[in-house]
Scaffold this active site. Structure first.
Site, PDB file in Angstrom:
ATOM      1  N   LYS A  20      -2.319  -1.513  -3.798  1.00  0.00           N
ATOM      2  CA  LYS A  20      -3.156  -0.314  -3.734  1.00  0.00           C
ATOM      3  C   LYS A  20      -2.300   0.924  -3.795  1.00  0.00           C
ATOM      4  O   LYS A  20      -1.324   0.994  -3.047  1.00  0.00           O
ATOM      5  CB  LYS A  20      -3.929  -0.363  -2.426  1.00  0.00           C
ATOM      6  CG  LYS A  20      -4.738   0.866  -2.132  1.00  0.00           C
ATOM      7  CD  LYS A  20      -5.355   0.754  -0.780  1.00  0.00           C
ATOM      8  CE  LYS A  20      -5.951   2.087  -0.422  1.00  0.00           C
ATOM      9  NZ  LYS A  20      -6.362   2.144   0.942  1.00  0.00           N
TER      10      LYS A  20
ATOM     11  N   LYS B  21       0.851  -1.184   0.000  1.00  0.00           N
ATOM     12  CA  LYS B  21       0.000   0.000   0.000  1.00  0.00           C
ATOM     13  C   LYS B  21       0.886   1.233   0.000  1.00  0.00           C
ATOM     14  O   LYS B  21       1.714   1.426   0.888  1.00  0.00           O
ATOM     15  CB  LYS B  21      -0.893  -0.022   1.238  1.00  0.00           C
ATOM     16  CG  LYS B  21      -1.750   1.226   1.353  1.00  0.00           C
ATOM     17  CD  LYS B  21      -2.741   1.083   2.480  1.00  0.00           C
ATOM     18  CE  LYS B  21      -3.534   2.360   2.648  1.00  0.00           C
ATOM     19  NZ  LYS B  21      -4.475   2.261   3.766  1.00  0.00           N
TER      20      LYS B  21
END
Ligand code: PBG
Length: 312
Positions: free
Chosen positions: A233, A180
């Site tokens: 992400k 992330k």
């Protein structure tokens, strides 16, 4: 006939924002078509989601009270726990994934408990692991089907696995937000979840957008700790990372998060007549799948199902 990549409603996971209170639908201005919903309004939403063929939702909570420790996050009567129960009580087989993180629940907006360091206030990684585990167990008790830790704390997957197993939830899978990035594309989400950090940023725990080899190290740690599924992400600016993770771990289901800013920029351009919304959104989603994602978390999920059905 020769098309290699086909989108299907079964690929999508729809993010939902659930808020405290009753009978309220609060529109999110930077994410047209999306709103914070109270638990009592979820049944209709679930019916629509299921009828479109979307298999899963992921929940984010906006509690009434935020405090330094984010205590609503691990309250069995907290906003997410109530929403899980509301969805489960509809009797559908919609899969409920819960985001496990503290930024929506803390008054300072960071993803865990803070402590003083030489560089100023920062997240206390190990103290946060403790409450993350309580949060996950509380979600599990409410009926969550998948636990998705998003806080990028070191050791988070192992801590959750241990906590869930000890509470009897040995079967519950963990979908780790393994890679992330510290991204500007989360802007609209922070309005939606009311979770913008009140000071500083998340760069001490989220990844530098310049790094891809580091993503593989982050993923390897989570796999070793017992992650059942992985996530990259954001998605669109990180297609290379999706591809590398899928190549390195072909046997592990991989999700990619087509985040709020990726949604908002298409919406804004389309509203101005600068882009063809359905064409561009389906192109982006197809690219994410082509790169190697098995599942896509996307705010376009419902519209994409309609567009796909219309194209048949
Ligand atoms: C953190 C979390 C964030 C998103 C999902 N989980 C925000 C952040 O890290 O600041 C962003 C998703 C999006 O932008 O759509 N719990």
């Amino acid at each position: 006939m020769t098309r290699e990549t086909r989108l299907d409603p079964a690929d999508f996971i729809l993010p939902l924002f659930v808020r405290h209170g009753e009978n309220q639908r609060v529109d999110i201005s930077s994410m047209p078509g999306h709103a914070q919903l109270t638990a009592d309004l979820l049944a209709d939403e679930v019916e629509e989601i299921v009828s479109l063929g979307i298999p899963a939702v992921i929940l984010f909570g906006i509690p009434q009270q935020k405090d330094a420790a984010g205590s609503d996050a691990y309250d069995d009567d907290g906003v997410v726990q109530r929403a899980v129960r509301a969805i489960k009580s509809t009797g559908t087989d919609l899969l409920v994934i819960t985001d496990v993180c503290f930024c929506e629940f803390t008054d300072h907006g960071h993803c865990g408990i803070l402590h003083e360091t030489e560089q100023g206030m920062d997240v206390d990684n190990d103290a946060t692991l403790q409450i993350l585990s309580q949060q996950a167990v509380s979600h599990a008790r409410a009926g969550a089907d998948v636990i998705a830790p998003s806080g990028m704390m070191d050791g988070m997957v192992a801590a959750l696995r241990t906590g869930l197993d000890a509470a009897g939830f040995t079967h519950l899978p963990i979908l780790s937000y393994a890679a992330k990035y510290s991204s500007g594309f989360y802007g609209p989400f922070r309005e939606a979840a009311e979770s913008a950090p009140s000071f500083g940023d998340r760069r001490t725990y989220q990844m530098d957008p310049a790094n891809a080899a580091e993503a593989l190290r982050e993923v390897a740690l989570d796999v070793d700790e017992g992650a059942d599924m992985l996530m990259v992400k954001p998605a669109l600016s990180y297609l290379d990372v999706i591809s590398r993770v899928k190549t390195a771990y072909p046997e592990i289901p991989l999700a990619a998060y087509n985040v709020s800013g990726e949604f908002a920029m298409i919406k804004a351009a389309a509203a101005n007549g600068w882009l063809d919304e359905s064409r561009v959104a389906l192109e982006v989603l197809t690219s994410i799948k082509r790169a190697g994602a098995d599942m896509i978390l996307t705010y376009f999920a419902k519209d994409a199902c309609r567009w796909l059905a219309a194209a048949k």
